[in-house]
Scaffold this motif. Structure first.
Motif, PDB file in Angstrom:
ATOM      1  N   TYR A 301       0.810  -1.217   0.000  1.00  0.00           N
ATOM      2  CA  TYR A 301       0.000   0.000   0.000  1.00  0.00           C
ATOM      3  C   TYR A 301       0.841   1.265   0.000  1.00  0.00           C
ATOM      4  CZ  TYR A 301       0.838   0.174   5.094  1.00  0.00           C
ATOM      5  OH  TYR A 301       1.426   0.237   6.343  1.00  0.00           O
ATOM      6  N   SER A 665      -9.584  -6.244  -6.548  1.00  0.00           N
ATOM      7  CA  SER A 665      -9.909  -5.787  -5.195  1.00  0.00           C
ATOM      8  C   SER A 665     -10.313  -6.981  -4.341  1.00  0.00           C
ATOM      9  CB  SER A 665     -11.024  -4.736  -5.218  1.00  0.00           C
ATOM     10  OG  SER A 665     -12.195  -5.256  -5.803  1.00  0.00           O
ATOM     11  N   TYR A 666      -9.987  -6.895  -3.052  1.00  0.00           N
ATOM     12  CA  TYR A 666     -10.281  -7.992  -2.129  1.00  0.00           C
ATOM     13  C   TYR A 666     -10.113  -7.484  -0.710  1.00  0.00           C
ATOM     14  CZ  TYR A 666      -5.192  -8.151  -2.284  1.00  0.00           C
ATOM     15  OH  TYR A 666      -3.870  -7.801  -2.249  1.00  0.00           O
ATOM     16  N   ASN A 667     -10.649  -8.221   0.228  1.00  0.00           N
ATOM     17  CA  ASN A 667     -10.508  -7.921   1.646  1.00  0.00           C
ATOM     18  C   ASN A 667      -9.640  -9.006   2.268  1.00  0.00           C
ATOM     19  OD1 ASN A 667     -10.977  -7.802   4.539  1.00  0.00           O
ATOM     20  ND2 ASN A 667     -12.669  -6.426   4.095  1.00  0.00           N
ATOM     21  N   ASN A 668      -8.424  -8.629   2.624  1.00  0.00           N
ATOM     22  CA  ASN A 668      -7.482  -9.611   3.160  1.00  0.00           C
ATOM     23  C   ASN A 668      -7.762  -9.843   4.642  1.00  0.00           C
ATOM     24  OD1 ASN A 668      -5.161 -11.284   3.454  1.00  0.00           O
ATOM     25  ND2 ASN A 668      -4.077  -9.533   4.346  1.00  0.00           N
ATOM     26  N   GLN A 669      -8.084 -11.086   4.998  1.00  0.00           N
ATOM     27  CA  GLN A 669      -8.292 -11.466   6.394  1.00  0.00           C
ATOM     28  C   GLN A 669      -7.300 -12.517   6.867  1.00  0.00           C
ATOM     29  OE1 GLN A 669     -10.418  -9.908   8.461  1.00  0.00           O
ATOM     30  NE2 GLN A 669     -10.755  -8.544   6.705  1.00  0.00           N
ATOM     31  N   GLY A 775      -7.528  -6.129   5.699  1.00  0.00           N
ATOM     32  CA  GLY A 775      -8.546  -5.200   5.225  1.00  0.00           C
ATOM     33  C   GLY A 775      -8.565  -5.054   3.719  1.00  0.00           C
ATOM     34  N   GLU A 776      -9.244  -4.009   3.264  1.00  0.00           N
ATOM     35  CA  GLU A 776      -9.452  -3.805   1.829  1.00  0.00           C
ATOM     36  C   GLU A 776      -8.139  -3.492   1.119  1.00  0.00           C
ATOM     37  OE1 GLU A 776     -12.179  -4.339   0.218  1.00  0.00           O
ATOM     38  OE2 GLU A 776     -13.471  -4.675   1.975  1.00  0.00           O
ATOM     39  N   GLN A 777      -7.898  -4.202   0.015  1.00  0.00           N
ATOM     40  CA  GLN A 777      -6.702  -4.016  -0.805  1.00  0.00           C
ATOM     41  C   GLN A 777      -7.130  -3.954  -2.270  1.00  0.00           C
ATOM     42  OE1 GLN A 777      -3.855  -3.702   0.926  1.00  0.00           O
ATOM     43  NE2 GLN A 777      -4.778  -4.373   2.864  1.00  0.00           N
ATOM     44  N   SER A 778      -6.285  -3.347  -3.088  1.00  0.00           N
ATOM     45  CA  SER A 778      -6.594  -3.265  -4.514  1.00  0.00           C
ATOM     46  C   SER A 778      -5.301  -3.204  -5.308  1.00  0.00           C
ATOM     47  CB  SER A 778      -7.458  -2.046  -4.823  1.00  0.00           C
ATOM     48  OG  SER A 778      -6.769  -0.849  -4.514  1.00  0.00           O
TER      49      SER A 778
END
Length: 909
Positions: A301, A665-669, A775-778
């Motif tokens: 990021y 895009s995705y939400n990394n958990q 959290g949100e990543q792109s």
């Protein structure tokens, strides 16, 4: 003949790293206070090297402004040595222009205090850019001092001249263009003379060991010992320690030295057998575990934020400011310098590399926001100044025409889909109430109308009524002016906008033709899950992979867009996959595929993978981390527990586009893992090319025979490409600086989207939960096929325009000094890449910079009506020889891999 031992006092100042900036700042104030005290009282303490960076002076005098005169006094005396850089950057993770601005601002700042050190200082860069010798030579620096990238072999294992290797710690380093500097490698690191003992019983074994180790690699009788290390306090009793050394070792001369004297002594005594190392220094002749290349994927990021800020400054703000200067606006030198400094405070190697504690990177994001906001404000001011000078009277015959300007600040003529929001009706917020004003504006009936260009031709466009919105003006001579406005969003094909220029368009009430942007009829719909334009055809498979047909040569690329996930039990510096782990991939995993948009201008598909991946590493990793088990020896595995990973991928193909746009895009958990996107090329080549600093670097697909790290990740700036004579494929991106060319038989380009780890690494135990990147990543990529190696420059141009934002501004129907379309720089040179278009602070001249992306000579051709004002320059923007023109045309030969800077006076016609 006695050997000379040169002791250079210094501290390597990481501005922020394992502590926050202010905690390091506190230590810097203490260090500088004690250093000035020592210089005051001890004439035997000859000099101190301030780590090659002028920001130390800024940081110190921010707290101690009353000591500026004393600091300047010792700099003029040569006892404090500062410059030539502003900060010690990571060369591969900061842009070409950022590397030059670092050198330029460092020189200018250093000159305000006194003499500027002409030492090419790279003590701790994680690898060195291949064009460094050329940049240094252009700045009047004929040497480079560095700590990584080359493996010395020493007298007992002399290998002679070989790529990336030297038998000595002294060597020549040569850029691809042939520029050469004397290179000094810290073969025993930059701390081999720290904390010198005063007492003889401690000093004797100290010197026996240190001298033996430095003699192992030295080619001359001049031996270098660096008296300092990371954040090392000044050795206050150094004079006494050196007296002891002289008493104990009478066969050596001990000199409290400096780099100028040491390097001059080496030059005078160097043997003719010094090796020459060429190009990039990336420690490729090692086992591969110590290159620290995986910092390119730590905290992706921050790399993405950096790319955005760099692109705004270099490719929008500065070109727009040059354009505005030509119509009478003042070029904002002071604000741009402030902005560059703010951004470069995020460029030190432990900062931009993402290998610091969380507090450091939290503060970095605030700096990125500051830089971005300043850039946005400056770009708006310049664009408004230029737009206000453009003649839009061609639209005067159209009822209620609303003109707007589309700026192309790239170096090439450009076409593409752009969007602009226009205010068609506006009322000031005074009487009656804002709500009543808004209601009145909402009730006005407005047709969607059409869009035309300056010649009156209808332009394909989508027109959307956005309703009423609040806005405000901030006049320079009045209080703020709030208003309500009825707004339309216009999306159009901006075709052939000139390089470093603009085109004008207008919304008109009259509907000239049906919008070509409307969804096409069912009769003309394409086959399911395909996209097609003039250059490419995309066929999406059930598992979300896709095929790409390059219509120019008929080449088909298959299985593109596979996602790969593996564990990572390493740290912010080093990736380490768990032993014997089998990678997870989305190959064969059925995806949800939906067409979001389809028209004659654009088609968009969304591919959704619903995946379950391990939640993290098992408990063993935390124990191994806490007890500092070396990464190569770790036995941790991934846990059996899983978490969902839903990846949404948008594929966009625009009319006329030469590349396929990819947005992920995705939400990394999950923790302790790496996510990559794979692009098999099936192209036959033993080498590939990567965009680097002022070059398209050629690299081997296979590492050296002594490479033992299973991973062979590498850096890139804006794209990676591999090609055959007639076909090639490049992956361009925004801020994805790590890739790997897989040794899988398919020459797959693997782009790292995310790397999640939980510790800093290096010399201690520093937890970094923020580096897990939850959290949100792109991510944003562009897939570019091209017609083989001779057309590789096409990828460089497409990547450069990908990084260049469009700028749009609404304007009135008016007369003006500028025509409806214009370019400030009319140039050609097929394989040249333009990187800068800015103004010089001292003379006000415009500075333009290119580099030759090939190893063949090229020619730059400039259409210049006022040719007498053109001249050659360099990275320090000094005026060199003038350029002659014939019939208004300047032709400049450009050597292979040359970085070319020209200066000229701006004129609008």
């Amino acid at each position: 003949m006695k050997k000379n031992i040169h002791i250079i006092s210094h501290t390597h100042w990481d501005r922020e790293w394992y502590m926050s900036y202010e905690k390091h700042h506190l230590k810097l104030i203490r260090l500088m206070d004690s250093l000035l005290e020592l210089l005051d009282r001890d004439p035997e303490f000859k000099s101190f090297h301030l780590d090659g960076q002028t920001i130390i002076m800024d940081d110190y005098l921010q707290v101690r402004p009353e000591l500026r005169d004393k600091v300047e006094h010792y700099i003029r005396e040569g006892r404090l040595i500062q410059g030539p850089w502003y900060i010690l950057q990571d060369e591969f993770l900061t842009s070409s222009e950022a590397n030059v601005r670092n050198l330029l601002i460092g020189h200018r700042d250093a000159a305000t205090y006194g003499p500027v050190s002409k030492i090419g200082y790279f003590p701790d860069s994680f690898g060195n850019m291949g064009q460094a010798p050329q940049l240094l030579q252009q700045a009047g620096i004929d040497n480079a001092v560095f700590g990584r990238g080359v493996k010395p072999t020493g007298f007992n294992n002399s290998v002679g001249e070989a790529a990336y290797e030297s038998p000595f710690s002294e060597m020549y380093w040569e850029s691809p263009d042939g520029s050469r500097v004397l290179g000094i490698l810290f073969a025993n690191w930059y701390h081999n003379g720290m904390e010198i003992p005063v007492e003889p019983e401690e000093a004797a074994p100290y010197w026996e060991s240190r001298i033996r180790k430095v003699e192992q690699y030295a080619s001359t009788p001049h031996l270098l010992l660096m008296n300092g290390c990371d954040h090392q306090p000044v050795q206050m009793d150094l004079a006494a320690a050196l007296r002891t050394a002289r008493d104990l070792n009478t066969e050596y001369d001990f000199i409290h030295s400096n780099f100028n004297d040491y390097i001059e002594s080496v030059r005078e005594t160097a043997p003719d057998t010094l090796a020459t190392v060429r190009g990039e220094l990336r420690s490729q002749q090692t086992d591969g575990w110590g290159t620290l290349v995986n910092t390119a994927s730590a905290r992706v990021y921050i790399k993405q934020a950096n790319q955005h800020c760099q692109a705004l400054l270099e490719k929008a703000v500065e070109p727009l400011a040059v354009m505005a200067q030509s119509v009478g606006a003042r070029y904002p030198h002071h604000l741009l310098t402030y902005n560059w400094k703010t951004l470069m405070q995020n460029h030190p190697h432990d900062s931009i590399c993402g290998c610091s504690v969380d507090e450091v990177h939290d503060e970095m994001m605030a700096r990125f926001a500051k830089s971005r906001h300043m850039s946005e404000g400056l770009a708006e001011e310049s664009a408004m100044a230029v737009a206000g000078a453009i003649d839009t009277s061609a639209f005067a015959n159209e009822e209620d025409a609303v003109p707007f300007v589309v700026f192309n600040t790239s170096g090439w003529k450009r076409s593409g889909l752009v969007s602009v929001e226009l205010e068609l009706l506006r009322e000031a917020l005074y009487e009656p109430s804002p709500a009543e004003i808004a209601k009145r504006l909402e009730t006005v009936r407005l047709p969607l109308g059409s869009v035309i260009d300056a010649s009156g031709n209808a332009v394909d466009a989508s027109i959307e009524d956005l309703g009423v919105r609040f806005g405000y003006d901030l006049p320079e001579n009045r209080f703020r002016q709030p208003y309500m406005a009825r707004c339309f969003r216009i999306t159009l094909v901006a075709k052939d906008i000139p390089a470093l220029g603009y085109g004008t368009f207008a919304w008109i009430k009259k509907e000239r033709q049906p919008s070509a942007y409307a969804t096409v009829s069912a009769a003309s719909e394409p086959t399911a899950n395909t996209m097609d334009n003039e250059h490419l055809k995309i066929m999406i498979q059930e598992d979300g992979t896709f095929e790409l047909l390059d219509k120019e040569n008929g080449k088909v690329y298959r299985d593109l867009g596979i996602f790969e996930n593996v564990g990572d039990i390493g740290n912010e510096y080093i990736f380490r996959q768990p032993q014997n782990e089998i990678p997870l991939t989305t190959k064969g995993l059925r995806a949800d595929i939906v067409r979001l948009e389809h028209s004659s201008l654009r088609t968009v598909y969304e591919i959704v993978h619903r995946w379950a991946i391990p939640a993290g590493a098992d408990d063993l990793l935390s124990r191994e981390t806490a007890t500092m088990v070396p990464i190569q020896e770790r036995q941790a595995q991934r846990t059996a527990a899983t978490v969902p990973l839903v990846i949404a991928t948008k594929l966009t193909l625009d009319k006329g586009a030469k590349g396929l746009s990819i947005q992920v895009s995705y939400n990394n958990q999950a923790r302790d893992h790496r996510l990559r996107m794979l692009f098999p090329t099936d192209l036959t080549s033993e080498v590939h090319h990567a965009d680097s600093i002022y070059e398209t670097a050629m690299r081997d697909n296979e590492p050296s025979a002594i490479w033992s790290n299973p991973s062979n990740c590498q850096h890139n700036q804006a794209f990676v490409a591999i090609d055959e004579p007639e076909a090639g494929l490049a992956v361009a991106h925004k801020g994805l600086n790590e890739y790997e060319l897989l040794r899988d038989g398919r020459n797959t380009i693997a782009m790292t989207l995310l790397r999640s780890v939980g510790e800093l690494g290096d010399w201690g135990v520093f937890p970094t939960p923020g580096a897990q990147c939850l959290g949100e990543q792109s991510a944003e990529l562009l897939l570019i096929p091209y017609a083989g190696g001779k057309n590789r420059h096409v990828a460089a141009i497409e990547a450069a325009t990908l990084h260049t934002p469009w700028t749009m501004r609404q304007v009135a129907v008016q007369t003006g000094q500028l025509p409806a379309g214009h370019s400030w720089l009319n140039w050609s040179g097929e394989k040249l890449v333009l990187t800068a278009f800015k103004a010089n602070e001292e003379r006000g001249d415009t500075i333009a910079r290119w580099y030759n992306s090939t190893l063949q000579p090229q020619t730059l051709v400039i259409q210049a009506a006022d040719a007498g004002d053109w001249y050659r320059s360099n990275v320090l923007e000094e005026r060199l020889e003038g350029l002659d023109a014939a019939d208004g045309i300047i032709m400049v030969p450009v050597k292979p891999a040359e970085i070319l800077t020209l200066g000229f006076k701006v004129s609008t016609k």
